[in-house]
Scaffold this active site. Structure first.
Site, mmCIF file in Angstrom:
data_model
loop_
_atom_site.group_PDB
_atom_site.id
_atom_site.type_symbol
_atom_site.label_atom_id
_atom_site.label_comp_id
_atom_site.label_asym_id
_atom_site.label_seq_id
_atom_site.Cartn_x
_atom_site.Cartn_y
_atom_site.Cartn_z
ATOM 1 N N ARG A 45 -13.040 51.862 38.808
ATOM 2 C CA ARG A 45 -12.089 52.970 38.781
ATOM 3 C C ARG A 45 -11.409 52.976 37.403
ATOM 4 N NH1 ARG A 45 -6.260 53.169 40.405
ATOM 5 N NH2 ARG A 45 -5.815 55.385 40.625
ATOM 6 N N HIS A 54 -3.846 59.831 34.871
ATOM 7 C CA HIS A 54 -3.067 58.610 35.118
ATOM 8 C C HIS A 54 -1.956 58.598 34.058
ATOM 9 C CE1 HIS A 54 -3.353 54.356 36.972
ATOM 10 N NE2 HIS A 54 -2.247 54.348 36.238
ATOM 11 N N GLU A 82 -0.871 58.355 41.595
ATOM 12 C CA GLU A 82 0.550 58.145 41.867
ATOM 13 C C GLU A 82 1.446 59.251 41.317
ATOM 14 O OE1 GLU A 82 1.579 54.231 40.461
ATOM 15 O OE2 GLU A 82 0.184 53.235 41.803
ATOM 16 N N ASN A 127 -2.574 52.985 46.878
ATOM 17 C CA ASN A 127 -2.144 51.874 46.021
ATOM 18 C C ASN A 127 -1.013 51.145 46.726
ATOM 19 O OD1 ASN A 127 -3.913 52.918 44.195
ATOM 20 N ND2 ASN A 127 -2.386 53.443 42.642
ATOM 21 N N TYR A 172 1.520 47.528 46.725
ATOM 22 C CA TYR A 172 1.983 46.291 46.095
ATOM 23 C C TYR A 172 3.029 45.545 46.923
ATOM 24 C CZ TYR A 172 -0.529 47.816 41.976
ATOM 25 O OH TYR A 172 -1.532 48.198 41.126
ATOM 26 N N GLU A 216 -5.696 50.427 44.409
ATOM 27 C CA GLU A 216 -5.000 49.418 43.600
ATOM 28 C C GLU A 216 -4.309 48.435 44.521
ATOM 29 O OE1 GLU A 216 -2.133 50.646 40.636
ATOM 30 O OE2 GLU A 216 -3.457 52.257 39.947
HETATM 31 O O1 IFM Z 1 0.004 49.336 36.091
HETATM 32 C C1 IFM Z 1 0.352 50.156 37.167
HETATM 33 C C2 IFM Z 1 -0.661 51.274 37.311
HETATM 34 O O2 IFM Z 1 -0.766 52.024 36.153
HETATM 35 C C3 IFM Z 1 -0.247 52.193 38.428
HETATM 36 N N1 IFM Z 1 0.031 51.464 39.648
HETATM 37 C C4 IFM Z 1 0.883 50.306 39.551
HETATM 38 C C5 IFM Z 1 0.397 49.387 38.457
HETATM 39 C C6 IFM Z 1 1.308 48.150 38.368
HETATM 40 O O3 IFM Z 1 2.607 48.522 38.060
#
Ligand code: IFM
Length: 465
Positions: free
Chosen positions: A77, A121, A166, A294, A296, A371
């Site tokens: 990706r 992006h 995002e 995505n 985290y 992600e």
């Molecule tokens: O680095 C970023 C990415 O560009 C978009 N998603 C979160 C990642 C970590 O912060």
């Protein structure tokens, strides 16, 4: 412990983004983007760092693709830099820019790796920001033209086209809190940006369907897993409000064809949403083949009664201006550890919860984790290795959380580690390292961290090591 085994067709990949890795900021006709301007503005990024050179991927792309192959990955990706393809954001294509991506895609196909390309992006051509940026409707129309240029050139050699990465960050961090480019702090403009990103997604989706009918169509959202501090009505309402801004402001138009009524009511003091024209929501609701997710960490909120200083630990950078338009009575609480170097709490269960929510609400829509990963303060051992045990543990637990959601019915088709390489982490410059491959920014040497070796064992066997 039972062994976790993924189904044979499950796709293992890794992700990067143009401004974070390419460098070559002024080469071969590339125009400036909002991130060039922002990072070159004193005080905007940690240490004044910029993406001018980054991981020099523009020159080292062939070797980097060999790394993907050595990692046993089935998909890569990457994002296309709009100002490399259309330097001023409109008009004819910059041949050299298009050729770069064309070579990249051809080589991926030779290596048997699926190209998964994101059109946007975050690197908006500066000329378009000067003309109003995402708060201006015309930017969505320009985006559709740009999509026609690059999709016309690469077509369905690209396996999956992703319109936006995002959009939450583009709109709220770019135009409300200002911790991302272009650094504006105008709440009403941020909501207009939300809408024009949704519209841009819909318009570009039509272009992709027309020009690359065999390709998969997707969008990637950083959906938030929001937890109220208590079950009190106030805290529950705070969570609802943040869910509307963070999640349903995009899921609504893109998947249901309508903005949620509570979002419009919550933000009525900021804007009347008159920038939404008849038919826009229908346009935004282009049928998708797969939704990119995505993930985290999680978000903890409670109602704020104004009696004490408001905590604002939302994990999205420090600013005197809130990213959360219309949520002045919501507090973001810090969460118990462990945390990554970004200060984000590690909570794999949040990923399972998110995937199951999406499965429940959109049962027919396949999901792809586009992600997931972690920044840690990596140390290079005397033998040159990077024993990033905490990253291995983070990845293992999140891959297991994915398997758990799949076992409960979620239709998850693949998983992409963020990131292939250490890279430019936006306002945090080069300090925060997310790569499974270390980049020495002095020499541009690449070194596999232990996490890369671990990931290879996973991608080549489908068994969670
Ligand atoms: O680095 C970023 C990415 O560009 C978009 N998603 C979160 C990642 C970590 O912060």
């Amino acid at each position: 412990m039972t062994e976790i085994v993924f189904p044979p067709g499950f796709v293992w990949g890794s992700a990067t983004a143009a401004y974070q890795v390419e460098g070559a900021a002024t080469e071969d006709g590339r125009g400036p983007s909002i991130w060039d301007t922002y990072s070159h503005t004193p005080g905007r990024t940690l240490g004044g760092e910029t993406g001018d050179v980054a991981a020099d991927h523009y020159h080292r792309w062939a070797d980097d693709l060999d790394q993907l192959s050595a990692l046993g990955l089935g998909a890569y990706r990457f994002s296309v830099s709009w100002p490399r393809v259309q330097p001023g954001g409109s008009g004819p294509a910059n041949r050299a820019g298009v050729d770069f991506y064309s070579r990249l895609v051809d080589r991926l196909l030779e290596l048997g790796i699926r190209p998964v390309a994101t059109l946007y992006h975050w690197d908006l051509p500066q000329e378009l920001e000067d003309a109003g940026g995402w708060p201006a409707r015309d930017t969505a129309l320009r985006f559709a033209d740009y999509a026609a240029t690059i999709v016309g050139a690469l077509g369905d050699r690209v396996h999956t086209w992703t319109t936006l990465n995002e959009p939450w960050c583009s709109a709220y961090l770019g135009y409300a809190s200002g911790v991302h480019a272009p650094g504006r702090t105008e709440p009403a403009a941020a909501l207009a940006a939300v809408h024009h990103l949704n519209l841009a997604h819909g318009l570009a989706s039509r272009v992709i369907r027309d020009l690359a009918p065999a390709a998969q169509l997707s969008v990637t959202l950083n959906l938030h897993v929001i937890r109220p501090a208590t079950e009190s009505p106030g805290d529950t309402d705070a969570a609802r409000r943040i869910d509307a801004l963070a999640n349903r402001a995009f899921l609504g138009p893109m998947l249901d064809g309508v903005y949620p009524a509570d979002l419009l009511a919550d933000t009525a003091g900021t804007t009347d949403w008159s920038f939404v024209h008849d038919g826009d929501e229908r346009t935004a609701a282009a049928p998708l083949d797969v939704l990119g997710v995505n993930y985290y960490s999680t978000t903890l909120v409670r109602a704020w009664d104004g009696s004490s200083p408001r905590s604002s630990a939302d994990g999205h950078g420090r600013s005197a201006h809130s990213a959360w338009v219309g949520a002045d009575r919501v507090e973001f609480l810090s969460q118990p550890g462990p945390h990554t170097a970004m200060g984000w709490n590690i909570e794999p269960a949040g990923l399972t919860e998110l995937l199951l929510r999406l499965h429940r609400e959109y049962p027919d829509l396949p999901l792809m984790i586009t992600e997931n990963g972690a920044a840690f303060d990596d140390v290079v051992s005397p033998d040159g290795a990077v024993h990033d045990d905490r990253r291995v543990d983070y990845l293992r637990r999140h891959v297991a959380a994915t398997a758990e959601a799949m076992a409960a019915g979620a239709d998850v088709r693949g998983y992409f580690v963020w990131s292939l390489l250490d890279n430019f982490e936006w306002a945090y410059g080069y300090e925060r390292r997310f790569g499974i491959i270390r980049v020495d920014y002095q020499t541009q040497e690449r070194t596999w961290k232990d996490s890369a070796h671990w990931y290879r064992r996973l991608t080549t066997t489908g068994h969670l090591p």
